[in-house]
Structures are given as C-alpha cells and as structure tokens.
Write a protein that holds these residues in place. Structure first.
Motif, PDB file in Angstrom:
ATOM      1  N   ASP A  96       1.209  -1.044  -0.109  1.00 40.24           N
ATOM      2  CA  ASP A  96       0.384   0.104  -0.143  1.00 40.24           C
ATOM      3  C   ASP A  96       1.097   1.192   0.390  1.00 40.24           C
ATOM      4  O   ASP A  96       1.186   1.771   1.149  1.00 40.24           O
ATOM      5  CB  ASP A  96      -0.554  -0.049   1.290  1.00 40.24           C
ATOM      6  CG  ASP A  96      -1.773  -0.729   1.406  1.00 40.24           C
ATOM      7  OD1 ASP A  96      -2.539  -1.661   0.260  1.00 40.24           O
ATOM      8  OD2 ASP A  96      -2.478  -1.160   1.961  1.00 40.24           O
ATOM      9  N   VAL A  97       0.874   1.640  -1.531  1.00 42.86           N
ATOM     10  CA  VAL A  97       1.929   2.509  -1.476  1.00 42.86           C
ATOM     11  C   VAL A  97       2.358   3.991  -2.397  1.00 42.86           C
ATOM     12  O   VAL A  97       0.822   3.210  -3.103  1.00 42.86           O
ATOM     13  CB  VAL A  97       3.324   2.808  -1.385  1.00 42.86           C
ATOM     14  CG1 VAL A  97       4.581   1.895  -0.055  1.00 42.86           C
ATOM     15  CG2 VAL A  97       3.388   1.317  -2.413  1.00 42.86           C
ATOM     16  N   ASP A  98       1.887   4.809  -2.262  1.00 46.46           N
ATOM     17  CA  ASP A  98       1.170   5.802  -3.414  1.00 46.46           C
ATOM     18  C   ASP A  98      -0.019   6.398  -3.724  1.00 46.46           C
ATOM     19  O   ASP A  98      -0.377   5.819  -2.524  1.00 46.46           O
ATOM     20  CB  ASP A  98       2.232   5.193  -4.640  1.00 46.46           C
ATOM     21  CG  ASP A  98       4.171   6.284  -4.564  1.00 46.46           C
ATOM     22  OD1 ASP A  98       4.307   6.710  -3.855  1.00 46.46           O
ATOM     23  OD2 ASP A  98       4.373   4.980  -5.511  1.00 46.46           O
ATOM     24  N   CYS A  99      -0.360   5.524  -5.026  1.00 42.81           N
ATOM     25  CA  CYS A  99      -1.916   5.650  -4.993  1.00 42.81           C
ATOM     26  C   CYS A  99      -2.129   4.202  -5.363  1.00 42.81           C
ATOM     27  O   CYS A  99      -3.537   3.580  -5.338  1.00 42.81           O
ATOM     28  CB  CYS A  99      -2.443   6.281  -6.111  1.00 42.81           C
ATOM     29  SG  CYS A  99      -1.894   4.880  -8.035  1.00 42.81           S
ATOM     30  N   ASN A 100      -1.206   2.480  -4.423  1.00 44.10           N
ATOM     31  CA  ASN A 100      -1.923   1.818  -5.049  1.00 44.10           C
ATOM     32  C   ASN A 100      -2.479   1.271  -3.264  1.00 44.10           C
ATOM     33  O   ASN A 100      -1.816   0.751  -2.395  1.00 44.10           O
ATOM     34  CB  ASN A 100      -0.641   0.968  -5.234  1.00 44.10           C
ATOM     35  CG  ASN A 100      -0.828  -0.655  -5.445  1.00 44.10           C
ATOM     36  OD1 ASN A 100      -1.684  -0.827  -6.166  1.00 44.10           O
ATOM     37  ND2 ASN A 100      -0.061  -1.774  -4.459  1.00 44.10           N
ATOM     38  N   PHE A 101      -3.846   1.638  -2.899  1.00 43.48           N
ATOM     39  CA  PHE A 101      -4.006   0.792  -1.962  1.00 43.48           C
ATOM     40  C   PHE A 101      -5.724   0.382  -1.982  1.00 43.48           C
ATOM     41  O   PHE A 101      -5.701   0.616  -3.433  1.00 43.48           O
ATOM     42  CB  PHE A 101      -4.530   2.515  -0.896  1.00 43.48           C
ATOM     43  CG  PHE A 101      -4.255   2.919  -1.280  1.00 43.48           C
ATOM     44  CD1 PHE A 101      -6.493   3.579  -1.820  1.00 43.48           C
ATOM     45  CD2 PHE A 101      -4.464   4.465  -1.596  1.00 43.48           C
ATOM     46  CE1 PHE A 101      -7.093   4.771  -1.570  1.00 43.48           C
ATOM     47  CE2 PHE A 101      -4.795   5.756  -2.232  1.00 43.48           C
ATOM     48  CZ  PHE A 101      -5.977   5.608  -2.182  1.00 43.48           C
ATOM     49  N   SER A 102      -6.044  -0.613  -1.090  1.00 39.26           N
ATOM     50  CA  SER A 102      -7.304  -0.555  -1.627  1.00 39.26           C
ATOM     51  C   SER A 102      -8.493   0.537  -0.827  1.00 39.26           C
ATOM     52  O   SER A 102      -8.074   1.212  -0.278  1.00 39.26           O
ATOM     53  CB  SER A 102      -7.712  -1.838  -0.217  1.00 39.26           C
ATOM     54  OG  SER A 102      -6.337  -3.186  -0.281  1.00 39.26           O
ATOM     55  N   LEU A 103      -9.542  -0.101  -1.684  1.00 43.17           N
ATOM     56  CA  LEU A 103     -11.145   0.826  -1.528  1.00 43.17           C
ATOM     57  C   LEU A 103     -12.040  -0.375  -0.816  1.00 43.17           C
ATOM     58  O   LEU A 103     -12.295  -0.628  -1.196  1.00 43.17           O
ATOM     59  CB  LEU A 103     -10.922   1.704  -2.353  1.00 43.17           C
ATOM     60  CG  LEU A 103     -11.715   2.436  -2.965  1.00 43.17           C
ATOM     61  CD1 LEU A 103     -11.075   3.771  -2.218  1.00 43.17           C
ATOM     62  CD2 LEU A 103     -12.171   2.922  -3.717  1.00 43.17           C
ATOM     63  N   TYR A 104     -12.628   0.785   0.519  1.00 37.77           N
ATOM     64  CA  TYR A 104     -14.192   0.265   1.051  1.00 37.77           C
ATOM     65  C   TYR A 104     -14.995   0.428   0.980  1.00 37.77           C
ATOM     66  O   TYR A 104     -14.999   2.106   0.346  1.00 37.77           O
ATOM     67  CB  TYR A 104     -13.495  -0.061   2.534  1.00 37.77           C
ATOM     68  CG  TYR A 104     -12.385  -0.901   2.136  1.00 37.77           C
ATOM     69  CD1 TYR A 104     -12.719  -2.235   2.817  1.00 37.77           C
ATOM     70  CD2 TYR A 104     -10.722  -0.769   2.540  1.00 37.77           C
ATOM     71  CE1 TYR A 104     -11.651  -4.076   3.658  1.00 37.77           C
ATOM     72  CE2 TYR A 104     -10.026  -1.687   3.192  1.00 37.77           C
ATOM     73  CZ  TYR A 104     -10.393  -2.980   2.925  1.00 37.77           C
ATOM     74  OH  TYR A 104      -8.745  -3.705   3.305  1.00 37.77           O
ATOM     75  N   LYS A 105     -16.728   0.171   1.289  1.00 36.78           N
ATOM     76  CA  LYS A 105     -17.961   1.119   0.920  1.00 36.78           C
ATOM     77  C   LYS A 105     -18.596   0.370   2.668  1.00 36.78           C
ATOM     78  O   LYS A 105     -17.864  -0.483   3.464  1.00 36.78           O
ATOM     79  CB  LYS A 105     -18.126   0.705  -0.130  1.00 36.78           C
ATOM     80  CG  LYS A 105     -18.674  -0.606   0.018  1.00 36.78           C
ATOM     81  CD  LYS A 105     -19.976  -0.351  -1.280  1.00 36.78           C
ATOM     82  CE  LYS A 105     -20.565  -1.545  -1.244  1.00 36.78           C
ATOM     83  NZ  LYS A 105     -21.694  -1.885  -2.065  1.00 36.78           N
ATOM     84  N   PHE A 106     -19.331   1.587   3.093  1.00 37.07           N
ATOM     85  CA  PHE A 106     -19.337   0.972   4.012  1.00 37.07           C
ATOM     86  C   PHE A 106     -21.211   0.044   3.836  1.00 37.07           C
ATOM     87  O   PHE A 106     -21.678   0.449   3.184  1.00 37.07           O
ATOM     88  CB  PHE A 106     -20.400   1.805   5.010  1.00 37.07           C
ATOM     89  CG  PHE A 106     -18.995   2.968   5.599  1.00 37.07           C
ATOM     90  CD1 PHE A 106     -18.616   1.858   6.375  1.00 37.07           C
ATOM     91  CD2 PHE A 106     -19.075   4.487   5.474  1.00 37.07           C
ATOM     92  CE1 PHE A 106     -17.750   2.978   7.409  1.00 37.07           C
ATOM     93  CE2 PHE A 106     -18.422   4.719   6.734  1.00 37.07           C
ATOM     94  CZ  PHE A 106     -17.198   4.305   7.017  1.00 37.07           C
ATOM     95  N   LYS A 107     -21.121  -1.618   4.772  1.00 35.70           N
ATOM     96  CA  LYS A 107     -21.893  -2.022   4.402  1.00 35.70           C
ATOM     97  C   LYS A 107     -23.315  -1.275   5.322  1.00 35.70           C
ATOM     98  O   LYS A 107     -24.598  -1.369   5.634  1.00 35.70           O
ATOM     99  CB  LYS A 107     -21.778  -3.800   4.721  1.00 35.70           C
ATOM    100  CG  LYS A 107     -21.099  -4.335   3.415  1.00 35.70           C
ATOM    101  CD  LYS A 107     -20.466  -5.514   4.304  1.00 35.70           C
ATOM    102  CE  LYS A 107     -21.422  -6.565   4.051  1.00 35.70           C
ATOM    103  NZ  LYS A 107     -21.199  -8.692   4.325  1.00 35.70           N
ATOM    104  N   SER A 108     -22.301  -1.162   6.237  1.00 32.07           N
ATOM    105  CA  SER A 108     -23.529  -0.642   7.531  1.00 32.07           C
ATOM    106  C   SER A 108     -22.754   0.290   8.246  1.00 32.07           C
ATOM    107  O   SER A 108     -21.916  -0.064   8.884  1.00 32.07           O
ATOM    108  CB  SER A 108     -24.003  -1.573   8.330  1.00 32.07           C
ATOM    109  OG  SER A 108     -23.111  -2.622   9.412  1.00 32.07           O
ATOM    110  N   VAL A 109     -23.392   1.495   8.373  1.00 38.27           N
ATOM    111  CA  VAL A 109     -22.307   2.787   9.648  1.00 38.27           C
ATOM    112  C   VAL A 109     -23.262   3.633  10.354  1.00 38.27           C
ATOM    113  O   VAL A 109     -24.909   3.495  10.184  1.00 38.27           O
ATOM    114  CB  VAL A 109     -21.719   3.207   9.006  1.00 38.27           C
ATOM    115  CG1 VAL A 109     -22.052   4.205   8.202  1.00 38.27           C
ATOM    116  CG2 VAL A 109     -21.157   4.021   9.693  1.00 38.27           C
TER     117      VAL A 109
END
Length: 112
Positions: A96-109
């Motif tokens: 996970d460096v520069d623009c290479n990172f995982s992306l998540y969304k909320f299933k619930s919040v």
C-alpha cells in the motif's frame, strides 16, 4: 551491494505485512473514527471511484479508505465515532504505497 539486498529484503517483508493487514475480508462490526472529507472528492487512481473519507478502527493499524454512498446523517467535514461493517470494492496489488491502496465501502454504519 549489501545495502541493496537489505533494502530489498525489508521492502519484501513490509509488503507481506501490508498485504496481511489490508485484507479485504472485514465482515465483522468495528468501532472507530470516520473522517468524512470535504467536497470535491478525489478519485482513486486505479478505479473510477471517489474517495469519500477514511475509517480508522481500533482493531486495525491502517485506516480503511472509504468510497460509496454515505448516509445523509453524515455531512462532509464530519469526524465522528461510529460502529461500522466495511466491504472491499478494490483490493490493492502489492504494498500500500502511493496510489496503490485498497478501497472500501460501508455495508452498515451508525454514529455512536
């Protein structure tokens, strides 16, 4: 030469550690802080998705970068304590460096 080998070994070790930490399978409910960025939102460089903010759980060393729909009770610029379940929408390849990172969304919040 020794320095190059040492740097390569340390980079490989860090990469393996980051991959294990940033696993995309986070189905459990986590508590932490959600920071909702102000608009305009930046786009992720690998996929065509807006980065809305990040969620830092007490159970994880790294924050989850959040995209997707955010409930209307949250306003851009908010920093709130929440309980959330996240789902991976893009898993990074490599460290996970520069623009290479995982992306998540909320299933619930929900706010606590």
């Amino acid at each position: 030469m020794k320095k190059l080998v040492l740097k390569t070994a340390l980079l490989a070790l860090a990469s393996v550690g980051m991959l294990s930490i940033s696993s995309c399978e986070k189905g459990e409910e986590l508590q932490g802080t959600f920071v909702y960025f102000n608009e305009p939102f930046e786009e992720h460089c690998q996929v065509n998705k807006e980065i809305k903010g990040y969620f830092k759980s007490s159970d994880s060393e790294l924050p989850f970068v959040i995209t997707g729909n955010i409930p209307s009770e949250f306003k851009p610029g908010d920093t709130v304590i929440v309980s959330a379940v996240v789902k991976c929408v893009y898993e990074s390849v490599g460290p996970d460096v520069d623009c290479n990172f995982s992306l998540y969304k909320f299933k619930s919040v929900e706010k606590l």
